[in-house]
Motif scaffolding. Structure first.
Motif, PDB file in Angstrom:
ATOM      1  N   LEU A 134       0.804  -1.220   0.000  1.00 17.87           N
ATOM      2  CA  LEU A 134       0.000   0.000   0.000  1.00 17.87           C
ATOM      3  C   LEU A 134       0.837   1.271   0.000  1.00 17.87           C
ATOM      4  CD1 LEU A 134      -2.867  -0.952   2.500  1.00 17.87           C
ATOM      5  CD2 LEU A 134      -2.994  -0.830   0.004  1.00 17.87           C
ATOM      6  N   PHE A 135       1.928   1.286   0.754  1.00 14.73           N
ATOM      7  CA  PHE A 135       2.694   2.517   0.919  1.00 14.73           C
ATOM      8  C   PHE A 135       3.895   2.628  -0.009  1.00 14.73           C
ATOM      9  CE2 PHE A 135       0.418   2.004   4.930  1.00 14.73           C
ATOM     10  CZ  PHE A 135      -0.190   3.242   5.024  1.00 14.73           C
ATOM     11  N   ALA A 195       0.760   5.624  -4.999  1.00 19.06           N
ATOM     12  CA  ALA A 195       1.123   5.082  -6.315  1.00 19.06           C
ATOM     13  C   ALA A 195       1.718   6.192  -7.176  1.00 19.06           C
ATOM     14  CB  ALA A 195      -0.095   4.480  -6.997  1.00 19.06           C
ATOM     15  N   GLU A 196       2.734   5.876  -7.915  1.00 19.15           N
ATOM     16  CA  GLU A 196       3.433   6.864  -8.746  1.00 19.15           C
ATOM     17  C   GLU A 196       2.466   7.581  -9.683  1.00 19.15           C
ATOM     18  OE1 GLU A 196       6.382   9.222 -10.072  1.00 19.15           O
ATOM     19  OE2 GLU A 196       6.652   7.716  -8.501  1.00 19.15           O
ATOM     20  N   ALA A 197       1.536   6.837 -10.256  1.00 17.40           N
ATOM     21  CA  ALA A 197       0.601   7.424 -11.223  1.00 17.40           C
ATOM     22  C   ALA A 197      -0.336   8.440 -10.574  1.00 17.40           C
ATOM     23  CB  ALA A 197      -0.219   6.324 -11.880  1.00 17.40           C
ATOM     24  N   ASN A 198      -0.492   8.351  -9.243  1.00 20.49           N
ATOM     25  CA  ASN A 198      -1.439   9.236  -8.561  1.00 20.49           C
ATOM     26  C   ASN A 198      -0.778  10.397  -7.831  1.00 20.49           C
ATOM     27  OD1 ASN A 198      -3.557   7.590  -9.360  1.00 20.49           O
ATOM     28  ND2 ASN A 198      -3.419   6.309  -7.541  1.00 20.49           N
ATOM     29  N   ARG A 199       0.549  10.427  -7.854  1.00 22.05           N
ATOM     30  CA  ARG A 199       1.225  11.523  -7.171  1.00 22.05           C
ATOM     31  C   ARG A 199       0.998  12.813  -7.929  1.00 22.05           C
ATOM     32  NH1 ARG A 199       6.814   8.343  -5.791  1.00 22.05           N
ATOM     33  NH2 ARG A 199       5.901   6.906  -4.267  1.00 22.05           N
ATOM     34  N   LYS A 200       0.692  13.868  -7.201  1.00 19.39           N
ATOM     35  CA  LYS A 200       0.346  15.146  -7.822  1.00 19.39           C
ATOM     36  C   LYS A 200       1.551  15.724  -8.542  1.00 19.39           C
ATOM     37  CE  LYS A 200      -1.828  19.592  -6.821  1.00 19.39           C
ATOM     38  NZ  LYS A 200      -2.787  19.466  -7.913  1.00 19.39           N
TER      39      LYS A 200
END
Length: 233
Positions: A134-135, A195-200
């Motif tokens: 998760l993290f 998740a990398e894809a969700n990092r702003k």
């Protein structure tokens, strides 16, 4: 550099202590004022397990944070590899013990000490691996491309989810892990900010701002004037 290496060694030793099976459950510790019967031995064993499990979970979360704070991607990857390798060794050993005994996840907490230790170690390490998923999802899922590790973790995750004595909070966390790994359909509101894809990512400059910068009048000739330099900055 030496200090950084020592810190990594400390993290590794700390993590290694979390995946071991050193904590022995002794249900008789809780029976000093209660008459010993088959029923209360089992209930006392569950109570002791839950207490130790919560302590272990606190330590595991601290370990995950320490791993996440390692700045070097390569060092973090090597650290994860060592930790996950140990986790999978424990899960494999626990699986052999549990399956050979005929233990079913819907069963009560085992009264046999060795079986109890195997079950406790399996649950603790499944939760630890779940935190890593998760993290540190992108880094951790790369290791689960190993078919053997993927199979053993799916097995342990399934056993834990079917357990009759794990808390609702723990089962909820494990359900999030199953969603992250796409083992079950993701709920509409599922979102993992780690998740990398969700990092702003920084918002792109508006098109008109970019054009203004391009069209800005460029002064002819160099100047070392303090006021001119200040204006250009």
């Amino acid at each position: 550099m030496a200090g950084h290496s020592n810190n990594l060694c400390y993290i590794l030793l700390f993590c290694a202590s979390l995946v071991s099976a050193d904590d022995k459950l002794n249900p008789l510790e809780q029976t000093k004022t209660v008459p010993v019967t088959q029923g209360n031995i089992n209930s006392n064993a569950v109570a002791l397990f839950e207490r130790l499990f919560q302590l272990k979970r606190s330590e595991q979360k601290d370990a995950v944070q320490r791993i996440a704070e390692v700045k070097s991607i390569e060092k973090q990857r090597k650290l994860l590899e060592l930790v996950i390798t140990k986790i999978m060794e424990v899960l494999t050993h626990s699986r052999i013990k549990l399956e050979s005994s005929g233990y079913l996840p819907e069963s009560d907490f085992p009264q046999d000490e060795s079986l109890r230790d195997a079950l406790s170690s399996m649950i603790e390490n499944t939760a630890f691996m779940g935190d890593l998923v998760l993290f540190l999802p992108d880094a951790t899922k790369a290791f689960l491309k190993n078919n053997e590790w993927n199979t053993i973790f799916k097995w342990s995750l399934s056993i834990c989810q079917q357990s009759v004595f794990l808390s609702t909070a723990t089962k909820k966390m494990l359900h999030l892990v199953a969603q992250e790994l796409n083992l079950v359909e993701r709920e509409s509101n599922y979102f993992n900010p780690y998740a990398e894809a969700n990092r702003k990512k920084p918002d792109p400059l508006p098109e008109n701002v970019e054009k203004k910068k391009v069209r800005k009048k460029i002064s002819k000739g160099p100047s070392l004037s303090g006021s001119r330099l200040k204006n250009e900055l």
